[in-house]
Every structure is written in C-alpha cells, then in structure tokens.
Design a protein around this motif. Structure first.
Motif, PDB file in Angstrom:
ATOM      1  N   LEU A  49       9.783  -7.647   4.988  1.00  0.00           N
ATOM      2  CA  LEU A  49       8.850  -7.217   6.044  1.00  0.00           C
ATOM      3  C   LEU A  49       9.569  -6.512   7.191  1.00  0.00           C
ATOM      4  O   LEU A  49       9.095  -5.490   7.696  1.00  0.00           O
ATOM      5  CB  LEU A  49       8.049  -8.405   6.562  1.00  0.00           C
ATOM      6  N   LEU A  50      10.711  -7.034   7.598  1.00  0.00           N
ATOM      7  CA  LEU A  50      11.449  -6.427   8.701  1.00  0.00           C
ATOM      8  C   LEU A  50      12.067  -5.085   8.302  1.00  0.00           C
ATOM      9  O   LEU A  50      12.047  -4.130   9.082  1.00  0.00           O
ATOM     10  CB  LEU A  50      12.522  -7.384   9.220  1.00  0.00           C
ATOM     11  N   ALA A  51      12.604  -5.012   7.092  1.00  0.00           N
ATOM     12  CA  ALA A  51      13.180  -3.749   6.631  1.00  0.00           C
ATOM     13  C   ALA A  51      12.090  -2.687   6.493  1.00  0.00           C
ATOM     14  O   ALA A  51      12.265  -1.537   6.907  1.00  0.00           O
ATOM     15  CB  ALA A  51      13.910  -3.946   5.303  1.00  0.00           C
ATOM     16  N   PHE A  52      10.972  -3.070   5.910  1.00  0.00           N
ATOM     17  CA  PHE A  52       9.838  -2.157   5.775  1.00  0.00           C
ATOM     18  C   PHE A  52       9.387  -1.666   7.145  1.00  0.00           C
ATOM     19  O   PHE A  52       9.226  -0.470   7.367  1.00  0.00           O
ATOM     20  CB  PHE A  52       8.684  -2.867   5.047  1.00  0.00           C
ATOM     21  N   SER A  53       9.175  -2.581   8.071  1.00  0.00           N
ATOM     22  CA  SER A  53       8.697  -2.236   9.414  1.00  0.00           C
ATOM     23  C   SER A  53       9.684  -1.348  10.163  1.00  0.00           C
ATOM     24  O   SER A  53       9.292  -0.380  10.811  1.00  0.00           O
ATOM     25  CB  SER A  53       8.448  -3.505  10.226  1.00  0.00           C
ATOM     26  N   GLY A  54      10.959  -1.679  10.084  1.00  0.00           N
ATOM     27  CA  GLY A  54      11.970  -0.884  10.785  1.00  0.00           C
ATOM     28  C   GLY A  54      12.060   0.527  10.257  1.00  0.00           C
ATOM     29  O   GLY A  54      12.088   1.500  11.024  1.00  0.00           O
ATOM     30  N   ASN A  55      12.075   0.652   8.934  1.00  0.00           N
ATOM     31  CA  ASN A  55      12.164   1.974   8.330  1.00  0.00           C
ATOM     32  C   ASN A  55      10.918   2.796   8.615  1.00  0.00           C
ATOM     33  O   ASN A  55      10.992   3.962   8.997  1.00  0.00           O
ATOM     34  CB  ASN A  55      12.402   1.840   6.829  1.00  0.00           C
ATOM     35  N   LEU A  56       9.765   2.181   8.479  1.00  0.00           N
ATOM     36  CA  LEU A  56       8.505   2.881   8.680  1.00  0.00           C
ATOM     37  C   LEU A  56       8.313   3.289  10.143  1.00  0.00           C
ATOM     38  O   LEU A  56       7.813   4.380  10.418  1.00  0.00           O
ATOM     39  CB  LEU A  56       7.348   2.001   8.213  1.00  0.00           C
ATOM     40  N   ALA A  57       8.723   2.445  11.062  1.00  0.00           N
ATOM     41  CA  ALA A  57       8.539   2.741  12.496  1.00  0.00           C
ATOM     42  C   ALA A  57       9.239   4.033  12.899  1.00  0.00           C
ATOM     43  O   ALA A  57       8.659   4.873  13.598  1.00  0.00           O
ATOM     44  CB  ALA A  57       9.040   1.577  13.343  1.00  0.00           C
ATOM     45  N   THR A  58      10.470   4.208  12.444  1.00  0.00           N
ATOM     46  CA  THR A  58      11.183   5.429  12.840  1.00  0.00           C
ATOM     47  C   THR A  58      10.686   6.656  12.092  1.00  0.00           C
ATOM     48  O   THR A  58      10.724   7.758  12.626  1.00  0.00           O
ATOM     49  CB  THR A  58      12.707   5.272  12.671  1.00  0.00           C
ATOM     50  N   VAL A  59      10.201   6.484  10.864  1.00  0.00           N
ATOM     51  CA  VAL A  59       9.595   7.618  10.155  1.00  0.00           C
ATOM     52  C   VAL A  59       8.338   8.059  10.908  1.00  0.00           C
ATOM     53  O   VAL A  59       8.125   9.252  11.136  1.00  0.00           O
ATOM     54  CB  VAL A  59       9.290   7.265   8.686  1.00  0.00           C
ATOM     55  N   TRP A 134       2.099   9.120   2.255  1.00  0.00           N
ATOM     56  CA  TRP A 134       3.036   9.093   1.138  1.00  0.00           C
ATOM     57  C   TRP A 134       4.346   8.408   1.488  1.00  0.00           C
ATOM     58  O   TRP A 134       4.923   7.696   0.653  1.00  0.00           O
ATOM     59  CB  TRP A 134       3.275  10.507   0.590  1.00  0.00           C
ATOM     60  N   MET A 135       4.814   8.590   2.713  1.00  0.00           N
ATOM     61  CA  MET A 135       6.049   7.914   3.108  1.00  0.00           C
ATOM     62  C   MET A 135       5.817   6.411   3.198  1.00  0.00           C
ATOM     63  O   MET A 135       6.680   5.618   2.798  1.00  0.00           O
ATOM     64  CB  MET A 135       6.572   8.471   4.428  1.00  0.00           C
ATOM     65  N   SER A 136       4.654   5.999   3.691  1.00  0.00           N
ATOM     66  CA  SER A 136       4.327   4.565   3.767  1.00  0.00           C
ATOM     67  C   SER A 136       4.285   3.943   2.369  1.00  0.00           C
ATOM     68  O   SER A 136       4.854   2.867   2.141  1.00  0.00           O
ATOM     69  CB  SER A 136       2.974   4.354   4.451  1.00  0.00           C
ATOM     70  N   LEU A 137       3.619   4.631   1.445  1.00  0.00           N
ATOM     71  CA  LEU A 137       3.545   4.124   0.072  1.00  0.00           C
ATOM     72  C   LEU A 137       4.923   4.062  -0.578  1.00  0.00           C
ATOM     73  O   LEU A 137       5.248   3.089  -1.270  1.00  0.00           O
ATOM     74  CB  LEU A 137       2.603   4.997  -0.763  1.00  0.00           C
ATOM     75  N   SER A 138       5.727   5.079  -0.346  1.00  0.00           N
ATOM     76  CA  SER A 138       7.075   5.109  -0.899  1.00  0.00           C
ATOM     77  C   SER A 138       7.935   3.981  -0.337  1.00  0.00           C
ATOM     78  O   SER A 138       8.613   3.266  -1.087  1.00  0.00           O
ATOM     79  CB  SER A 138       7.729   6.461  -0.604  1.00  0.00           C
ATOM     80  N   ILE A 139       7.905   3.824   0.964  1.00  0.00           N
ATOM     81  CA  ILE A 139       8.705   2.770   1.602  1.00  0.00           C
ATOM     82  C   ILE A 139       8.239   1.395   1.134  1.00  0.00           C
ATOM     83  O   ILE A 139       9.056   0.514   0.853  1.00  0.00           O
ATOM     84  CB  ILE A 139       8.674   2.918   3.136  1.00  0.00           C
ATOM     85  N   LEU A 140       6.933   1.207   1.005  1.00  0.00           N
ATOM     86  CA  LEU A 140       6.403  -0.061   0.505  1.00  0.00           C
ATOM     87  C   LEU A 140       6.874  -0.327  -0.924  1.00  0.00           C
ATOM     88  O   LEU A 140       7.348  -1.422  -1.248  1.00  0.00           O
ATOM     89  CB  LEU A 140       4.873  -0.064   0.570  1.00  0.00           C
ATOM     90  N   MET A 141       6.754   0.680  -1.773  1.00  0.00           N
ATOM     91  CA  MET A 141       7.167   0.526  -3.162  1.00  0.00           C
ATOM     92  C   MET A 141       8.652   0.178  -3.261  1.00  0.00           C
ATOM     93  O   MET A 141       9.041  -0.768  -3.955  1.00  0.00           O
ATOM     94  CB  MET A 141       6.885   1.807  -3.959  1.00  0.00           C
ATOM     95  N   TRP A 142       9.501   0.935  -2.552  1.00  0.00           N
ATOM     96  CA  TRP A 142      10.936   0.687  -2.604  1.00  0.00           C
ATOM     97  C   TRP A 142      11.300  -0.662  -1.998  1.00  0.00           C
ATOM     98  O   TRP A 142      12.223  -1.331  -2.471  1.00  0.00           O
ATOM     99  CB  TRP A 142      11.708   1.816  -1.929  1.00  0.00           C
TER     100      TRP A 142
END
Length: 162
Positions: A49-59, A134-142
């Motif tokens: 959850l933290l990795a997803f949130s951190g990566n997504l926030a800056t994107v 698409w970036m959200s879906l990609s980050i979630l999937m990865w």
C-alpha cells in the motif's frame, strides 16, 4: 541522501515511511522497494500500500504539474533551435503507434520508470485522464505482482533453508 541502505537500517514507522518515500523517487520506485521491505520483515500489505501510494502520488503530481513545467521549458528553450533526431523520433513514434498509452504504462516500471513514462505520454499528446488511469492500473498491477512474488519467493527460500 536517502537510499536503500537507509531502509535497511530503519525500524518501525520510519521503515514504513521510507518505503513510501523511496517508491516515490523516480528510478527507485516500487520494483526496487517492495522486495527489500518484505525481506526486512515489514508487513507485506503495508509495504504494498505504501509503495503503491508513494509511486502513484508523484506520477499524479507530474501529470497535473505538466502544464506549468511545459511552459517553463518552452521559455527556457526560446531562441534555441531544436531539431530532434529524425531516427530517434521515428523509433519512439513506431513504439507509440504500435502499443499506445496502455503498452507504455504497463511496461514502464521495467523500461523507463513510471514517472518518465508519464512525461513521455504527455509529450506525445495524451490527455491527463487516460494517463492517470493507465498509470494507476499499471502501478496497481505491478504492486500486486511484485508483492506476491516477493512474499512467496521469500517464504519458499525460508522453507528451502530449513
């Protein structure tokens, strides 16, 4: 500077905060943060959850700040003659034409990083909403794939070593 060594030395809440921060840093991102976080004994769900949130926030920040960044870049470039290499431009456009935004988003964590991929998509004229989607879906999937692989890979390794 905060790096992976800092994560290895951290404990408790600080370790979890570093997972968020490091996942937000371009080129470190979640692929490099999740496996060590899980290997250090941090809760896998919290790490994910933290990795997803951190990566997504800056994107998201990059996508929504693009207009401002683009206008600054144009002012900086005024007066310069800039002609991109036709060969490089042609390669990028061939990849873009073949796979489009979904392909770029899904492969970006491995090839360019999610941040740079979002900027590429913006530079090629994509709209903000499809990029964010698409970036959200990609980050979630990865995030899911890397978390599951890290957790079960570590568990399998533990069983082999027993």
């Amino acid at each position: 500077m905060i790096g992976m060594d800092t994560l290895y030395d951290a404990e408790g809440v600080v370790a979890y905060a570093l997972v968020f921060i490091l996942a937000a840093v371009p080129w470190i991102e979640l692929l490099v943060v999740i496996p060590p976080g899980i290997a250090l004994g941090l809760d896998p769900l919290a790490v994910a959850l933290l990795a997803f949130s951190g990566n997504l926030a800056t994107v998201y920040l990059l996508v929504y700040a693009h207009h401002s960044l683009n206008s600054v870049w144009k002012r900086f470039r005024m007066g310069e003659e800039h002609r991109p290499s036709s060969g490089k431009k042609k390669k990028v456009m061939n990849i873009w034409d073949r796979y489009g935004l979904p392909g770029l988003a899904l492969i970006s964590p491995i090839i360019t990083g999610t941040h740079f991929a979002a900027l590429i998509a913006l530079g090629l004229g994509s709209k903000k909403y499809p990029i964010v989607l698409w970036m959200s879906l990609s980050i979630l999937m990865w995030t899911i794939v890397v978390t599951v692989a890290s957790y079960y890979g570590l568990e399998s390794l533990k069983h082999l070593l027993e």
